[in-house]
Design a protein around this motif. Structure first.
Motif, PDB file in Angstrom:
ATOM      1  N   MET A   9      -7.593  13.450   6.506  1.00  9.95           N
ATOM      2  CA  MET A   9      -6.355  13.572   6.795  1.00  9.95           C
ATOM      3  C   MET A   9      -5.655  13.472   5.462  1.00  9.95           C
ATOM      4  O   MET A   9      -5.843  12.204   5.185  1.00  9.95           O
ATOM      5  N   ARG A  10      -4.594  14.350   5.137  1.00  7.87           N
ATOM      6  CA  ARG A  10      -3.814  14.080   3.952  1.00  7.87           C
ATOM      7  C   ARG A  10      -2.536  13.291   4.334  1.00  7.87           C
ATOM      8  O   ARG A  10      -1.978  13.900   5.326  1.00  7.87           O
ATOM      9  N   LEU A  11      -2.026  12.268   3.658  1.00  7.46           N
ATOM     10  CA  LEU A  11      -0.839  11.654   4.041  1.00  7.46           C
ATOM     11  C   LEU A  11       0.141  12.254   3.269  1.00  7.46           C
ATOM     12  O   LEU A  11      -0.035  12.679   2.093  1.00  7.46           O
ATOM     13  N   PRO A  12       1.464  12.106   3.570  1.00  8.10           N
ATOM     14  CA  PRO A  12       2.566  12.667   2.954  1.00  8.10           C
ATOM     15  C   PRO A  12       2.851  12.240   1.450  1.00  8.10           C
ATOM     16  O   PRO A  12       2.339  10.896   1.308  1.00  8.10           O
ATOM     17  N   ALA A  13       2.925  12.861   0.455  1.00  6.10           N
ATOM     18  CA  ALA A  13       2.968  12.411  -0.882  1.00  6.10           C
ATOM     19  C   ALA A  13       4.572  12.501  -1.375  1.00  6.10           C
ATOM     20  O   ALA A  13       5.288  13.270  -0.822  1.00  6.10           O
ATOM     21  N   LEU A  14       4.911  11.273  -1.848  1.00  3.00           N
ATOM     22  CA  LEU A  14       6.193  11.095  -2.472  1.00  3.00           C
ATOM     23  C   LEU A  14       6.108  10.971  -3.888  1.00  3.00           C
ATOM     24  O   LEU A  14       5.448  10.096  -4.419  1.00  3.00           O
ATOM     25  N   ALA A  15       7.007  11.645  -4.671  1.00  2.87           N
ATOM     26  CA  ALA A  15       6.994  11.728  -6.127  1.00  2.87           C
ATOM     27  C   ALA A  15       7.630  10.472  -6.818  1.00  2.87           C
ATOM     28  O   ALA A  15       8.643   9.934  -5.762  1.00  2.87           O
ATOM     29  N   VAL A  16       7.357   9.663  -7.579  1.00  6.92           N
ATOM     30  CA  VAL A  16       8.077   8.541  -8.256  1.00  6.92           C
ATOM     31  C   VAL A  16       7.975   8.667  -9.974  1.00  6.92           C
ATOM     32  O   VAL A  16       7.166   9.236 -10.236  1.00  6.92           O
ATOM     33  N   GLY A  17       9.035   8.240 -10.151  1.00  5.31           N
ATOM     34  CA  GLY A  17       9.297   8.017 -11.787  1.00  5.31           C
ATOM     35  C   GLY A  17       8.856   6.899 -12.424  1.00  5.31           C
ATOM     36  O   GLY A  17       8.938   6.915 -13.645  1.00  5.31           O
ATOM     37  N   LEU A  18       8.514   5.704 -11.783  1.00  6.87           N
ATOM     38  CA  LEU A  18       8.218   4.545 -12.131  1.00  6.87           C
ATOM     39  C   LEU A  18       6.941   4.589 -12.529  1.00  6.87           C
ATOM     40  O   LEU A  18       6.024   4.625 -11.477  1.00  6.87           O
ATOM     41  N   SER A  19       6.320   3.924 -13.553  1.00  3.90           N
ATOM     42  CA  SER A  19       4.958   3.303 -13.586  1.00  3.90           C
ATOM     43  C   SER A  19       4.706   2.290 -12.826  1.00  3.90           C
ATOM     44  O   SER A  19       5.780   1.332 -12.645  1.00  3.90           O
ATOM     45  N   LEU A  20       3.377   1.895 -12.071  1.00  6.38           N
ATOM     46  CA  LEU A  20       3.168   0.627 -11.732  1.00  6.38           C
ATOM     47  C   LEU A  20       3.466  -0.646 -12.606  1.00  6.38           C
ATOM     48  O   LEU A  20       4.012  -1.714 -12.288  1.00  6.38           O
ATOM     49  N   ALA A  21       3.078  -0.477 -13.847  1.00  5.96           N
ATOM     50  CA  ALA A  21       3.285  -1.656 -14.809  1.00  5.96           C
ATOM     51  C   ALA A  21       4.870  -1.923 -15.120  1.00  5.96           C
ATOM     52  O   ALA A  21       5.445  -2.986 -14.893  1.00  5.96           O
ATOM     53  N   ALA A  22       5.675  -0.815 -15.027  1.00  8.58           N
ATOM     54  CA  ALA A  22       7.111  -1.040 -15.086  1.00  8.58           C
ATOM     55  C   ALA A  22       7.680  -1.700 -13.975  1.00  8.58           C
ATOM     56  O   ALA A  22       8.574  -2.366 -13.967  1.00  8.58           O
ATOM     57  N   LEU A  23       7.217  -1.314 -12.704  1.00 11.23           N
ATOM     58  CA  LEU A  23       7.800  -1.650 -11.447  1.00 11.23           C
ATOM     59  C   LEU A  23       7.378  -3.475 -11.361  1.00 11.23           C
ATOM     60  O   LEU A  23       8.367  -4.302 -10.812  1.00 11.23           O
ATOM     61  N   THR A  31      -1.958  10.878  -2.119  1.00 10.75           N
ATOM     62  CA  THR A  31      -1.814  10.900  -3.573  1.00 10.75           C
ATOM     63  C   THR A  31      -1.568   9.785  -4.136  1.00 10.75           C
ATOM     64  O   THR A  31      -1.054   8.925  -3.795  1.00 10.75           O
ATOM     65  N   ARG A  32      -1.773   9.744  -5.704  1.00 10.53           N
ATOM     66  CA  ARG A  32      -1.698   8.656  -6.433  1.00 10.53           C
ATOM     67  C   ARG A  32       0.089   8.453  -6.290  1.00 10.53           C
ATOM     68  O   ARG A  32       0.323   7.274  -6.768  1.00 10.53           O
ATOM     69  N   ALA A  33       0.742   9.470  -6.373  1.00  9.17           N
ATOM     70  CA  ALA A  33       2.139   9.200  -6.463  1.00  9.17           C
ATOM     71  C   ALA A  33       2.537   8.638  -5.231  1.00  9.17           C
ATOM     72  O   ALA A  33       3.403   7.784  -5.199  1.00  9.17           O
ATOM     73  N   ALA A  34       2.051   9.062  -4.159  1.00  8.48           N
ATOM     74  CA  ALA A  34       2.477   8.221  -2.990  1.00  8.48           C
ATOM     75  C   ALA A  34       1.924   6.851  -2.731  1.00  8.48           C
ATOM     76  O   ALA A  34       2.545   6.034  -2.502  1.00  8.48           O
ATOM     77  N   LEU A  35       0.806   6.787  -3.396  1.00  7.14           N
ATOM     78  CA  LEU A  35       0.349   5.256  -3.653  1.00  7.14           C
ATOM     79  C   LEU A  35       1.253   4.481  -4.524  1.00  7.14           C
ATOM     80  O   LEU A  35       1.678   3.286  -4.240  1.00  7.14           O
ATOM     81  N   ALA A  36       1.692   5.136  -5.591  1.00  7.72           N
ATOM     82  CA  ALA A  36       2.725   4.390  -6.523  1.00  7.72           C
ATOM     83  C   ALA A  36       4.201   4.138  -5.632  1.00  7.72           C
ATOM     84  O   ALA A  36       4.558   3.104  -6.026  1.00  7.72           O
ATOM     85  N   GLU A  37       4.355   5.054  -4.970  1.00  7.85           N
ATOM     86  CA  GLU A  37       5.752   4.811  -4.171  1.00  7.85           C
ATOM     87  C   GLU A  37       5.549   3.652  -3.242  1.00  7.85           C
ATOM     88  O   GLU A  37       6.466   2.851  -2.980  1.00  7.85           O
ATOM     89  N   LEU A  38       4.331   3.671  -2.641  1.00  4.79           N
ATOM     90  CA  LEU A  38       4.096   2.443  -1.555  1.00  4.79           C
ATOM     91  C   LEU A  38       4.224   1.184  -2.236  1.00  4.79           C
ATOM     92  O   LEU A  38       4.762   0.166  -1.810  1.00  4.79           O
ATOM     93  N   LEU A  39       3.403   1.056  -3.453  1.00  3.44           N
ATOM     94  CA  LEU A  39       3.260  -0.167  -4.244  1.00  3.44           C
ATOM     95  C   LEU A  39       4.728  -0.415  -4.645  1.00  3.44           C
ATOM     96  O   LEU A  39       5.125  -1.785  -4.732  1.00  3.44           O
ATOM     97  N   ASP A  40       5.467   0.543  -5.260  1.00  2.00           N
ATOM     98  CA  ASP A  40       6.903   0.307  -5.506  1.00  2.00           C
ATOM     99  C   ASP A  40       7.636  -0.322  -4.395  1.00  2.00           C
ATOM    100  O   ASP A  40       8.586  -1.445  -4.886  1.00  2.00           O
ATOM    101  N   THR A  41       7.583   0.192  -3.317  1.00  2.00           N
ATOM    102  CA  THR A  41       8.416  -0.331  -2.155  1.00  2.00           C
ATOM    103  C   THR A  41       7.769  -1.759  -1.974  1.00  2.00           C
ATOM    104  O   THR A  41       8.751  -2.907  -1.554  1.00  2.00           O
ATOM    105  N   MET A  42       6.680  -2.040  -2.073  1.00  2.92           N
ATOM    106  CA  MET A  42       6.191  -3.230  -1.544  1.00  2.92           C
ATOM    107  C   MET A  42       6.592  -4.358  -2.624  1.00  2.92           C
ATOM    108  O   MET A  42       6.935  -5.536  -2.284  1.00  2.92           O
ATOM    109  N   VAL A  43       6.252  -4.003  -4.138  1.00  4.99           N
ATOM    110  CA  VAL A  43       6.733  -4.934  -4.912  1.00  4.99           C
ATOM    111  C   VAL A  43       7.794  -5.193  -5.567  1.00  4.99           C
ATOM    112  O   VAL A  43       8.638  -6.237  -5.620  1.00  4.99           O
ATOM    113  N   ARG A  44       8.680  -4.130  -5.772  1.00  5.45           N
ATOM    114  CA  ARG A  44      10.135  -4.209  -5.959  1.00  5.45           C
ATOM    115  C   ARG A  44      10.994  -4.103  -4.919  1.00  5.45           C
ATOM    116  O   ARG A  44      11.784  -5.382  -4.954  1.00  5.45           O
TER     117      ARG A  44
END
Length: 178
Positions: free
Chosen positions: A1-15, A76-89
């Motif tokens: 099952m593919r989960l929805p992808a959301l694009a993000v502009g921040l790198s994980l290191a930056a956030l 997607t890695r973009a969706a993962l980055a968005e999830l981590l961005d939400t959690m961390v930032r």
């Protein structure tokens, strides 16, 4: 099952560095390594289980435990980055401290009748969350987070943890139901 992808502009290191909590943390591991970066479990007093209720790796592979079965999906890695961005930032996960939260939750508060109320919850499940990136690891465990978050709307770290938990349940539910 593919989960929805959301694009993000921040790198994980930056956030992570922007929060001050993850200074020096690298980006997600390079594609193809498939390292576990997020684990979430809910238990009855024991530590987290293997496999946990939810595990997401650096390539976006998602594993959800359903009894003895493990169901798999992907984001997607973009969706993962968005999830981590939400959690961390947004929710400041690295600032949520288990010991400080336990202390705050065990401190009696005055009630409307002039007595004291303790936020203890008997026989409640414990939610375990681990975020792990190369050089960066943060774990939080909260007992009775669902009930306690309603009992203590004044406790910011608990409210943020609960919002993270609810976001993770949005990932878990489709795989459990599918």
């Amino acid at each position: 099952m593919r989960l929805p992808a959301l694009a993000v502009g921040l790198s994980l290191a930056a956030l992570l560095c922007a929060t001050g909590a993850g200074a020096g943390c690298p980006d997600l591991p390079p594609p193809g390594q498939g390292l576990s970066v997020l684990r979430y479990d809910v238990t009855r007093g024991d530590g987290p289980r293997t496999p946990p209720l939810l595990e997401i790796d650096s390539d976006g592979a998602v594993a959800v435990r359903l009894g003895e079965e493990v169901r798999r999906g992907a984001m997607t890695r973009a969706a993962l980055a968005e999830l981590l961005d939400t959690m961390v930032r947004d929710e400041a996960l690295p600032e949520i401290d288990t010991a400080a939260l336990d202390t705050a939750l065990s401190t009696p508060l005055p009630d409307a009748r002039g007595g004291m109320v303790v936020g203890a919850v008997a026989d409640a499940s414990t939610s375990h969350l681990v975020l792990e990136l190369p050089g960066c690891r943060h774990s939080v465990a909260v007992q009775g987070s669902a009930l306690r978050s309603r009992m203590r709307p004044d406790l910011g770290p608990l409210q943020r943890f609960r919002r993270i938990e609810l976001r993770l349940h949005e990932i878990i539910a489709p795989l459990q139901q599918g």
